[in-house]
Design an enzyme around this catalytic site. Structure first.
Site, PDB file in Angstrom:
ATOM      1  N   LYS A  87      19.370 -20.310   0.258  1.00 38.68           N
ATOM      2  CA  LYS A  87      20.570 -19.556  -0.120  1.00 38.68           C
ATOM      3  C   LYS A  87      20.474 -19.179  -1.596  1.00 38.68           C
ATOM      4  O   LYS A  87      20.349 -20.060  -2.463  1.00 38.68           O
ATOM      5  CB  LYS A  87      21.794 -20.437   0.144  1.00 38.68           C
ATOM      6  CG  LYS A  87      23.076 -19.692   0.330  1.00 38.68           C
ATOM      7  CD  LYS A  87      24.134 -20.666   0.836  1.00 38.68           C
ATOM      8  CE  LYS A  87      25.472 -20.011   1.025  1.00 38.68           C
ATOM      9  NZ  LYS A  87      26.514 -21.001   1.291  1.00 38.68           N
TER      10      LYS A  87
HETATM   11  O1  G3P Z   1      30.794 -19.856   3.002  1.00 42.44           O
HETATM   12  C1  G3P Z   1      31.308 -19.736   1.703  1.00 42.44           C
HETATM   13  C2  G3P Z   1      32.388 -20.708   1.550  1.00 42.44           C
HETATM   14  O2  G3P Z   1      31.919 -22.005   1.441  1.00 42.44           O
HETATM   15  C3  G3P Z   1      33.417 -20.382   0.558  1.00 42.44           C
HETATM   16  O3  G3P Z   1      34.580 -20.683   1.197  1.00 42.44           O
HETATM   17  O4  G3P Z   1      36.939 -21.199   1.395  1.00 42.44           O
HETATM   18  O5  G3P Z   1      35.656 -21.841  -0.690  1.00 42.44           O
HETATM   19  O6  G3P Z   1      36.203 -19.459  -0.213  1.00 42.44           O
HETATM   20  P1  G3P Z   1      35.936 -20.802   0.364  1.00 42.44           P
END
Ligand code: G3P
Length: 217
Positions: A87
């Protein structure tokens, strides 16, 4: 549509795997820290544990932000297991590294994507997956799902192989809307997958079936 779970929590990963619909896992440094997994060695060991639970693709994020550092770290991560997807953040050196990895048979997930232009660049560099963060766009009053639709249109126009991995999915409606638009993959919390199960008419119907069955026995 592939379902990935977006967590480093082993119990939740097992639960999603046991449901039989899991195609992979995405993690990031914040999700690792949330589980108390810190330090390079612990993080590497954690990736290995995830690989033992799940059969699909597992995204492992680089921390370096310079080209040489990303290459070194990415190559180390890729060697851990053939399920590992490196990633890489959407930055200039990241794009260059994705191109190198793509030319050398290492699969990548281009992360922190917030615009169609960034997604176009990731596809040009040969990313295996591109991760537009829809929840974080919604958070700032910008339509995250619209970005998925834009990327779908652009990739279909040119037949790019890069898979659209809708990330920062927060809830079940995000999953359904991403499926309607044609995202190749969604990654979200376990609750976003389990939410798909629920319908009050299912519960009421089942209760009645079981009650009627008992009447005849
Ligand atoms: O897949 C990306 C993710 O981990 C971010 O999610 O909810 O932190 O915006 P969030």
């Amino acid at each position: 549509m592939k379902f990935f779970i977006d967590t480093a929590n082993l119990d939740q990963i097992k639960e999603a795997q046991d449901l039989g619909v899991l195609d992979g896992v995405t993690t990031n440094p914040s999700l690792m820290a949330k589980e108390g997994i810190t330090g390079k060695e612990n993080i590497i060991n954690h990736y290995k544990k995830i690989c033992e639970i799940v059969t699909g693709d597992i995204s492992a994020e680089v921390i370096s932000t310079d080209y040489d550092g990303i290459l070194k770290e990415g190559q180390e991560l890729a060697k851990l297991h053939d399920q590992i997807i490196v990633k890489v953040p959407m930055i200039k050196d990241g794009v260059k590294a994705i191109k190198y990895f793509s030319d050398n048979g290492i699969k990548t997930n281009c992360t922190l994507v917030f615009s169609a232009g960034q997604a176009l660049l990731a596809a040009k560099a040969g990313a295996t997956y591109v991760s537009p963060f829809i929840g974080r766009l919604d958070d700032i009053s910008t339509d995250g799902l619209n970005l998925i639709a834009e990327i779908r249109l652009i990739y279909d126009n040119y037949g790019f192989d890069t898979q659209i991995l809708a990330a920062s999915v927060r809830h079940t409606m995000h999953v359904i809307d991403c499926a309607k638009i044609g995202a190749d993959v969604m990654t979200g919390p376990l609750s976003s997958i389990e939410g798909l199960l629920r319908h009050p008419l299912t519960d009421i119907g089942l209760e009645k079936f079981l009650a009627d069955y008992k009447k005849g026995n």
